[in-house]
Design an enzyme around this catalytic site. Structure first.
Site, short mmCIF file in Angstrom:
data_model
loop_
_atom_site.label_atom_id
_atom_site.label_comp_id
_atom_site.label_asym_id
_atom_site.label_seq_id
_atom_site.Cartn_x
_atom_site.Cartn_y
_atom_site.Cartn_z
N HIS A 201 -1.06 72.91 -20.63
CA HIS A 201 -0.31 71.64 -20.71
C HIS A 201 -0.95 70.74 -21.77
O HIS A 201 -2.17 70.75 -21.97
CB HIS A 201 -0.31 70.95 -19.34
CG HIS A 201 0.64 69.82 -19.25
ND1 HIS A 201 0.37 68.56 -19.76
CD2 HIS A 201 1.88 69.73 -18.70
CE1 HIS A 201 1.40 67.76 -19.53
NE2 HIS A 201 2.32 68.45 -18.89
N GLU B 296 7.13 71.51 -24.98
CA GLU B 296 6.96 70.09 -24.68
C GLU B 296 6.43 69.37 -25.93
O GLU B 296 5.22 69.33 -26.15
CB GLU B 296 6.03 69.88 -23.49
CG GLU B 296 4.75 70.70 -23.49
CD GLU B 296 3.70 70.14 -22.54
OE1 GLU B 296 4.04 69.35 -21.65
OE2 GLU B 296 2.52 70.47 -22.73
#
Length: 259
Positions: A95, A171
């Protein structure tokens, strides 16, 4: 194909918050059809959430937010895929927040991906650029190389057969938490370019079947624009995922699109 909605609770809910959130989501998600929902609570509350999800249903799964690549050892504060293999079906790997704050590099992320696959857990490999890759007809070569590197090195050593158990989350860092998401058109174009990389490494067929999600300032108000795109397999949702009503609404929208 059912759309995939991942709710990353990050480090938001307390124990009592998690209990309330679990109860609310259980009631609203138990009967939906046409969407796969993956919930990633903070590791400290993971078993509490799972045990309080009274009736398990096949379309709701659970994920860890991170792992350490070694199975066991003197790694204080860490949790491995080996320890989680009977608890979760997925793990969020790489992430942007871990890349930024924990300084995780592509080598470590690759090891985490391989650890997940070793223990039959599906990794959700996160990749994304810090500034826009595409600007009209122009491509920011530096940003694209960084994004391509994250994808290629994160999957290094992953066989074509194992790729079937990998999810990718695109992302764009510049869109996260800004209330200014990438447009669906922009997202689709980047995903197509990512699939070209996968096709060269594996095959066109394999590249087309890897689920690629979008994450970055997703809300109930804009989620349908992304979910309508066939290139976008689903959504990785952060802060909004701890807002039971809005997250449930997103899942309901996904279930309608997925049917």
């Amino acid at each position: 194909m059912d759309k995939i909605i991942v709710g990353n609770w990050k480090m938001y809910p307390t124990l009592s918050d998690s209990s309330v959130l679990t109860s609310s989501l259980h009631n609203s998600l138990e009967t939906i059809h046409g969407a796969e929902v993956i919930i990633a609570p903070p590791t400290v509350w993971l078993m509490h959430v799972i045990e309080n999800w009274k009736h398990r249903v096949s379309h709701v799964k659970f994920a860890a937010q991170n792992i350490w690549p070694d199975d066991q050892g003197a790694f204080t504060g860490e949790t491995s895929a080996y320890l989680l293999k009977d608890i979760v079906s997925h793990v969020i790997i790489g992430h942007s927040e871990r890349r930024r704050y924990q300084l995780e590099d592509n080598d470590l992320i690759r090891e985490k991906v391989q650890a997940c696959l070793k223990w039959h857990i599906k990794p959700i490999l996160c990749v994304g650029e810090t500034k826009k890759v595409l600007n009209g007809d122009k491509v920011d070569t530096h940003q694209w190389e960084k994004l391509a590197e994250q994808l290629e090195e994160g999957l290094s050593g992953v066989s074509k057969a194992a790729l079937e158990n990998v999810l990718i989350a695109y992302e764009p860092v510049w869109a996260i938490g800004t209330q200014n998401p990438a447009t669906p058109e922009y997202t689709v174009e980047v995903i197509k370019r990512m699939r070209e990389i996968l096709a060269k490494k594996y095959s066109q067929e394999a590249a087309e079947t890897v689920p690629i999600l979008y994450g970055g300032s997703v809300s109930a108000g804009n989620c349908s624009d992304f979910l309508r795109e066939t290139e976008i397999a689903g959504l990785l949702i952060g802060g909004v995922s701890v807002k039971a009503k809005e997250f449930s609404e997103i899942c309901q929208i996904a279930s309608r699109v997925g049917r």
